[in-house]
Design an enzyme around this catalytic site. Structure first.
Site, PDB file in Angstrom:
ATOM      1  CE1 TYR A   1      38.466  40.324  31.228  1.00 14.12           C
ATOM      2  CE2 TYR A   1      37.626  40.356  33.477  1.00 14.12           C
ATOM      3  CZ  TYR A   1      37.435  40.124  32.135  1.00 14.12           C
ATOM      4  OH  TYR A   1      36.210  39.702  31.681  1.00 14.12           O
TER       5      TYR A   1
ATOM      6  CE  LYS B   1      35.221  37.444  38.762  1.00 10.11           C
ATOM      7  NZ  LYS B   1      35.841  38.489  37.963  1.00 10.11           N
TER       8      LYS B   1
HETATM    9  C1  PLP Z   1      35.439  39.363  36.758  1.00 12.06           C
HETATM   10  C2  PLP Z   1      35.903  40.760  36.724  1.00 12.06           C
HETATM   11  C3  PLP Z   1      35.164  41.768  36.091  1.00 12.06           C
HETATM   12  C4  PLP Z   1      33.903  41.488  35.301  1.00 12.06           C
HETATM   13  O1  PLP Z   1      32.862  40.987  36.081  1.00 12.06           O
HETATM   14  P1  PLP Z   1      31.664  40.201  35.348  1.00 12.06           P
HETATM   15  O2  PLP Z   1      30.697  39.940  36.465  1.00 12.06           O
HETATM   16  O3  PLP Z   1      32.253  38.971  34.762  1.00 12.06           O
HETATM   17  O4  PLP Z   1      31.099  41.111  34.315  1.00 12.06           O
HETATM   18  C5  PLP Z   1      35.632  43.074  36.164  1.00 12.06           C
HETATM   19  N1  PLP Z   1      36.774  43.367  36.810  1.00 12.06           N
HETATM   20  C6  PLP Z   1      37.504  42.427  37.437  1.00 12.06           C
HETATM   21  C7  PLP Z   1      38.752  42.826  38.170  1.00 12.06           C
HETATM   22  C8  PLP Z   1      37.121  41.090  37.407  1.00 12.06           C
HETATM   23  O5  PLP Z   1      37.887  40.149  37.971  1.00 12.06           O
END
Ligand code: PLP
Length: 422
Positions: free
Chosen positions: A146, A275
């Site tokens: 993801y 994050k």
């Molecule tokens: C959450 C996440 C994203 C996307 O980040 P957003 O701030 O929601 O756009 C990309 N890669 C990984 C591994 C994630 O967990």
């Protein structure tokens, strides 16, 4: 507006993540958050069992982060980053490069994780172009992966995951089987064969391989063997293919190392963070290139990296980031994550015997229970209110990713609430 009016406008006008607007799922009206708790308008306090989507490392509203945001907002909340620079961005860069692998230190700030992944993908393609390989403009990624919700990032996600509707809209990348061998399993060379074959067959079309390091989150909730990354690093280097490591979920201690690539001793060519970067307080992310990638991009016309978000390196977000990274240096976060890991391992283990459970796995401050039949959203909402624990299972996965400051008593309460959802 009173409670009913607020919720009526919400229902009429607001999209929520991955939600129907005509049959909206239940929502809780948050009015305050502090430490490990989120308070609702009716006074109910929920323990945040998933760190508000995996971000809130030091807990909600940490005083040091709030103070940094307030102080910066009073100086200036925003200035364009073309033609200007500022102390928050500079200090955040200095804090970040203390922790990134040696040589990975050319930081491009982006607004969100997905945008950082877009930037990383563009960097990889522009690098190959500059290095004289314009045909190398596709990417490779892992099934079960993801990487975000924008088009370039969706094109790197597991093609059988949540974005299938958009198949015809997306760049067609190469996909490798999801790594099978678990984090603490026994390594077997056959695990890496499909990757080696792909890189041999299509290496001259591939700019970079994108992976989430050790922990595949949003599409798999799976911990795989770190040797996979070691082998991948070697295989990419031998063929002039870049290795892009997406640390957006794993970075800043979540799985027991500051960055997950440390488990394999691997240095990426490009890494993405997000994050936890601001301790979960404000959106901010970054794509960080190695010196070699950055310098190659800039050595060939157009001689600059072709990307520039309007709110790049927003000063308030950067100030929050500086405060958050300094917090990591101010307490023993690793001891806290290790303690959460042992407690989750111990207390989740009995769920393995439950007839609705297919697997239980824990690494760092992440505990996953894989289910045969997941609970319905209505049942989850009912149990959230009954137990006072905020959990949001998705797919077959019921999981917790508590803030690192969650005390042992609250970890036990979270584990009990998970038990009720089985
Ligand atoms: C959450 C996440 C994203 C996307 O980040 P957003 O701030 O929601 O756009 C990309 N890669 C990984 C591994 C994630 O967990």
């Amino acid at each position: 507006m009173n409670r009913e009016e607020l919720l009526a406008v919400d229902r009429s006008h607001l999209w929520h993540p991955y939600a129907s607007i005509s049959a909206p799922p239940p929502v809780n009206l948050a009015v305050a958050a502090h430490g490990t708790h989120i308070r609702l308008d009716d006074g109910l306090e929920l323990i945040d069992g998933i760190s508000s989507w995996w971000c809130m490392a030091h807990g909600h509203n940490h005083p040091a982060i709030v103070a940094a945001i307030r102080a910066q907002a009073e100086k200036f909340a925003q200035v364009m980053f073309a033609g200007f620079t500022h102390e928050p961005a500079i200090e955040l860069a200095a804090e970040l490069v203390k922790h990134t692998p040696a040589g990975v230190n050319k930081i491009f700030f982006a607004d969100s994780g997905s945008v950082a992944v877009e930037c990383a993908a563009k960097m990889a393609v522009q690098y190959q172009f500059a290095a004289g390989h314009p045909r190398r403009c596709r990417l490779a990624a892992l099934r079960g992966g993801y990487h975000g919700d924008t088009a370039g990032a969706m094109a790197l996600c597991d093609p059988e995951g949540m974005h299938q509707v958009f198949h015809g809209y997306l760049q067609q990348n190469f996909f490798l089987p999801k790594p099978r061998i678990p984090f603490d399993g026994e390594w077997d060379e056959s695990e890496f064969k499909p990757m080696e074959e792909l890189l041999d067959r299509h290496g001259d079309e591939i700019a970079a391989v994108f992976i989430e390091p050790v922990f595949q989150g949003g599409n798999a909730m799976w911990f795989y063997h770190p040797m996979y990354m070691k082998k991948l690093r070697e295989a990419c280097s031998e063929r002039g293919i870049l290795l892009a490591i997406d640390e957006i979920a794993t970075g800043f201690g979540r799985i027991g190392r500051y960055f997950a690539c440390e488990y394999a001793g691997v240095t990426p060519d490009i890494m993405c963070v997000g994050k936890g970067l601001t301790g979960g307080s404000i959106t901010l992310a970054a794509a960080i290139a190695s010196e070699q990638v950055a310098e190659t991009i800039c050595a060939t016309p157009p001689g600059k990296f072709m990307h520039g978000p309007t709110f790049m390196a927003n000063p308030v977000a950067c100030a929050a980031g500086v405060a958050s990274l300094r917090l990591f240096d101010s307490y023993d976060w690793k001891a806290k994550v290790d303690a959460i890991e042992s407690q989750l391992k111990r207390e989740l283990a009995p769920y393995r015997e439950h007839p609705n459970v297919t697997d239980v796995r824990v690494l760092g401050a992440i505990g996953v229970v894989e289910l045969k039949t997941p609970p319905s959203p209505e049942r989850v909402q009912k149990l959230v209110r009954e137990t006072g624990v905020w959990l949001r299972p998705f797919g077959p996965w019921l999981y917790t990713m508590p803030p690192f400051v969650t005390p042992p008593e609250e970890i036990s309460i979270i584990v009990d609430a998970m038990g009720k959802m089985l």
